[in-house]
Each structure stands twice: as C-alpha cells, then as structure tokens.
Write a protein that holds these residues in place. Structure first.
Motif, PDB file in Angstrom:
ATOM      1  N   ASP A 226      -6.046  -6.689  -0.418  1.00  0.00           N
ATOM      2  CA  ASP A 226      -4.905  -6.143   0.319  1.00  0.00           C
ATOM      3  C   ASP A 226      -5.189  -4.673   0.643  1.00  0.00           C
ATOM      4  O   ASP A 226      -5.357  -3.854  -0.262  1.00  0.00           O
ATOM      5  N   PRO A 227      -5.234  -4.304   1.939  1.00  0.00           N
ATOM      6  CA  PRO A 227      -5.565  -2.915   2.298  1.00  0.00           C
ATOM      7  C   PRO A 227      -4.520  -1.902   1.817  1.00  0.00           C
ATOM      8  O   PRO A 227      -4.839  -0.725   1.641  1.00  0.00           O
ATOM      9  N   MET A 228      -3.303  -2.313   1.589  1.00  0.00           N
ATOM     10  CA  MET A 228      -2.254  -1.398   1.137  1.00  0.00           C
ATOM     11  C   MET A 228      -2.371  -1.106  -0.367  1.00  0.00           C
ATOM     12  O   MET A 228      -1.800  -0.145  -0.851  1.00  0.00           O
ATOM     13  N   TYR A 229      -3.103  -1.926  -1.099  1.00  0.00           N
ATOM     14  CA  TYR A 229      -3.203  -1.749  -2.548  1.00  0.00           C
ATOM     15  C   TYR A 229      -4.066  -0.555  -2.917  1.00  0.00           C
ATOM     16  O   TYR A 229      -3.754   0.185  -3.837  1.00  0.00           O
ATOM     17  N   LEU A 230      -5.177  -0.371  -2.241  1.00  0.00           N
ATOM     18  CA  LEU A 230      -6.096   0.707  -2.588  1.00  0.00           C
ATOM     19  C   LEU A 230      -5.630   2.040  -2.006  1.00  0.00           C
ATOM     20  O   LEU A 230      -6.202   2.582  -1.085  1.00  0.00           O
ATOM     21  N   SER A 231      -4.597   2.568  -2.609  1.00  0.00           N
ATOM     22  CA  SER A 231      -4.090   3.879  -2.204  1.00  0.00           C
ATOM     23  C   SER A 231      -4.648   4.934  -3.151  1.00  0.00           C
ATOM     24  O   SER A 231      -5.242   4.625  -4.184  1.00  0.00           O
ATOM     25  N   ASP A 232      -4.426   6.192  -2.807  1.00  0.00           N
ATOM     26  CA  ASP A 232      -4.899   7.283  -3.668  1.00  0.00           C
ATOM     27  C   ASP A 232      -4.243   7.237  -5.042  1.00  0.00           C
ATOM     28  O   ASP A 232      -4.881   7.539  -6.055  1.00  0.00           O
ATOM     29  N   ALA A 233      -2.973   6.837  -5.105  1.00  0.00           N
ATOM     30  CA  ALA A 233      -2.264   6.776  -6.384  1.00  0.00           C
ATOM     31  C   ALA A 233      -2.879   5.721  -7.303  1.00  0.00           C
ATOM     32  O   ALA A 233      -3.051   5.952  -8.508  1.00  0.00           O
TER      33      ALA A 233
END
Length: 96
Positions: A73-80
């Motif tokens: 999921d591209p939204m999962y790998l966030s900076d947080a």
C-alpha cells in the motif's frame, strides 16, 4: 578398522556413582510412594520447553503476509511509519 572390545567402558558408571539428591516433592498412595527430586523436575521442565521450542516455527507466516500487504500500500510507507520503525530497531539493538 574393527573394534573388538571397548576396554571396559561402562556408560552407567557415571550414573551409578552420582550422589542422590534429596526428594523435594513426594506423592503417596497407600503403601506406594513416588519421590521426584528437584533436579528431575528441572530436567522435565527443560525437556518440555525444548519440545515446545522445536514445534514452534521460526517465522510466523501470518504476520509476514500482513506486513507484505501493508508495504504494498503506497499510503503505508509514510515518514511517520519509517521513523517509528527505525526507533523500534534502534531501541531493540542499542536500548536507545
């Protein structure tokens, strides 16, 4: 190479010459009784734990599959998420 004789080696010598450990727990039924030493209890527990460890898989595929889906999921790998993962790794290795 042929070995005819072991030269008097008896594997029971070590067992027979060992000192007896006083019984810690005992069970009695009528005239019959059983005494189990503390050493025997520890060995039984160690055997049980080693059997449990042998039966437990090293990799939990259900968790691996959950993480694999999250990473896709591209939204999962966030900076947080990345910062949190790095902090957890650093804490586990260095106690930071």
């Amino acid at each position: 190479m042929i070995i005819d004789k072991l030269g008097g080696i008896n594997p029971l010598n070590n067992v027979q010459s060992s000192q007896r450990v006083s019984a810690r727990s005992s069970v009695s039924f009528g005239s019959d009784s059983i005494s189990v030493s503390a050493e025997a209890q520890e060995l039984a527990e160690a055997l049980y734990l080693s059997e449990v460890a042998a039966e437990t898989p090293d990799v939990r595929m259900d968790l691996v599959e959950q993480i694999r889906i999250k990473i896709q999921d591209p939204m999962y790998l966030s900076d947080a998420v990345i910062d949190s993962t790095v902090d957890n790794i650093m804490a586990s290795y260095f106690g930071v």
